[in-house]
Design a protein around this motif. Structure first.
Motif, PDB file in Angstrom:
ATOM      1  N   THR A  18      38.446  30.204  43.695  1.00 50.42           N
ATOM      2  CA  THR A  18      37.807  31.663  43.119  1.00 50.42           C
ATOM      3  C   THR A  18      38.696  31.412  41.497  1.00 50.42           C
ATOM      4  O   THR A  18      39.847  30.917  41.312  1.00 50.42           O
ATOM      5  CB  THR A  18      37.837  32.509  43.563  1.00 50.42           C
ATOM      6  OG1 THR A  18      39.322  32.803  43.607  1.00 50.42           O
ATOM      7  CG2 THR A  18      36.953  32.891  45.202  1.00 50.42           C
ATOM      8  N   ALA A  20      39.851  34.191  41.110  1.00 51.08           N
ATOM      9  CA  ALA A  20      41.431  34.178  40.600  1.00 51.08           C
ATOM     10  C   ALA A  20      41.963  33.575  42.056  1.00 51.08           C
ATOM     11  O   ALA A  20      43.341  33.976  41.580  1.00 51.08           O
ATOM     12  CB  ALA A  20      40.732  35.803  42.254  1.00 51.08           C
ATOM     13  N   THR A  23      43.579  31.803  39.442  1.00 49.85           N
ATOM     14  CA  THR A  23      45.249  32.172  38.498  1.00 49.85           C
ATOM     15  C   THR A  23      45.958  32.196  39.212  1.00 49.85           C
ATOM     16  O   THR A  23      47.555  32.429  39.224  1.00 49.85           O
ATOM     17  CB  THR A  23      44.496  33.290  38.033  1.00 49.85           C
ATOM     18  OG1 THR A  23      42.860  33.392  36.912  1.00 49.85           O
ATOM     19  CG2 THR A  23      45.252  34.320  36.938  1.00 49.85           C
ATOM     20  N   PRO A  55      41.070  33.281  32.599  1.00 50.76           N
ATOM     21  CA  PRO A  55      40.994  34.610  33.508  1.00 50.76           C
ATOM     22  C   PRO A  55      40.715  35.308  32.564  1.00 50.76           C
ATOM     23  O   PRO A  55      41.340  35.966  31.821  1.00 50.76           O
ATOM     24  CB  PRO A  55      42.362  34.622  34.556  1.00 50.76           C
ATOM     25  CG  PRO A  55      42.963  34.068  33.437  1.00 50.76           C
ATOM     26  CD  PRO A  55      43.248  33.262  32.583  1.00 50.76           C
ATOM     27  N   SER A  58      41.835  41.687  33.342  1.00 49.71           N
ATOM     28  CA  SER A  58      41.056  41.841  34.749  1.00 49.71           C
ATOM     29  C   SER A  58      41.931  41.731  35.880  1.00 49.71           C
ATOM     30  O   SER A  58      42.411  41.797  36.819  1.00 49.71           O
ATOM     31  CB  SER A  58      39.831  42.671  34.814  1.00 49.71           C
ATOM     32  OG  SER A  58      38.954  42.255  34.883  1.00 49.71           O
ATOM     33  N   THR A  59      41.346  40.254  35.933  1.00 48.19           N
ATOM     34  CA  THR A  59      41.442  39.009  36.501  1.00 48.19           C
ATOM     35  C   THR A  59      43.222  38.757  36.883  1.00 48.19           C
ATOM     36  O   THR A  59      43.579  38.960  37.312  1.00 48.19           O
ATOM     37  CB  THR A  59      40.978  37.665  36.620  1.00 48.19           C
ATOM     38  OG1 THR A  59      39.829  38.327  37.033  1.00 48.19           O
ATOM     39  CG2 THR A  59      41.017  36.703  37.471  1.00 48.19           C
ATOM     40  N   ASN A  62      44.938  42.162  37.660  1.00 53.88           N
ATOM     41  CA  ASN A  62      44.750  42.254  39.689  1.00 53.88           C
ATOM     42  C   ASN A  62      45.835  41.531  40.203  1.00 53.88           C
ATOM     43  O   ASN A  62      46.439  41.645  41.218  1.00 53.88           O
ATOM     44  CB  ASN A  62      43.250  42.260  40.176  1.00 53.88           C
ATOM     45  CG  ASN A  62      42.282  43.224  38.888  1.00 53.88           C
ATOM     46  OD1 ASN A  62      42.732  44.517  39.115  1.00 53.88           O
ATOM     47  ND2 ASN A  62      41.154  43.052  39.171  1.00 53.88           N
ATOM     48  N   ALA A  63      45.362  40.026  39.241  1.00 54.31           N
ATOM     49  CA  ALA A  63      46.713  38.703  40.056  1.00 54.31           C
ATOM     50  C   ALA A  63      48.002  39.181  39.817  1.00 54.31           C
ATOM     51  O   ALA A  63      49.062  39.369  41.318  1.00 54.31           O
ATOM     52  CB  ALA A  63      46.635  37.585  39.642  1.00 54.31           C
TER      53      ALA A  63
END
Length: 127
Positions: A18, A20, A23, A55, A58-59, A62-63
């Motif tokens: 993915t 994410a 990332t 990314p 937000s990705t 969030n990561a």
């Protein structure tokens, strides 16, 4: 329940990875090159590897949050710039170093497979 391999999901990056996951992997790689970075520096580095994919903000955030607060892969140090600007400096923990070693082994297979696919397409279509 066994985990299904989902090669047909259009949200996957590098076959079965993915955005994410990639990332997080690349964040750990970048922090091996430089011991500390802030979110804006990560964004800049992602732009350097691909003009076509980065990314989502937000990705990335969030990561960084998950890797520091939930997984313990990163430490974050709060810094105040000016009167109100809060910046977080991220660095890798021992758990993050261990996770990166494992990810490198797991993802190498996916990257090699993707490269073989691309090389085959380039040869078949463009030669």
């Amino acid at each position: 329940m066994a985990e299904e391999k989902n090669y047909k999901n259009p949200k996957k990056f590098a076959l079965n990875m993915t955005a994410a996951q990639f990332t997080k992997f690349y964040i750990l790689h970048l922090l091996h090159k430089r011991p500390t970075m802030i979110a804006e520096e990560f964004k800049s580095e992602f732009r350097n590897i691909s003009r076509n994919w980065q990314p989502a903000p937000s990705t990335l955030l969030n990561a960084l949050h998950e890797m520091s607060d939930d997984l313990g892969y990163l430490t974050k140090r709060k810094e105040i710039r000016g009167k109100r600007q809060v910046i977080y400096n991220y660095s890798v923990t021992k758990a993050g170093e261990d996770a990166f070693i494992l990810m490198k082994k797991q993802y190498k297979i996916l990257f090699d497979e993707q490269k073989q696919t691309i090389d085959k397409i380039l040869k078949e279509v463009y030669s």
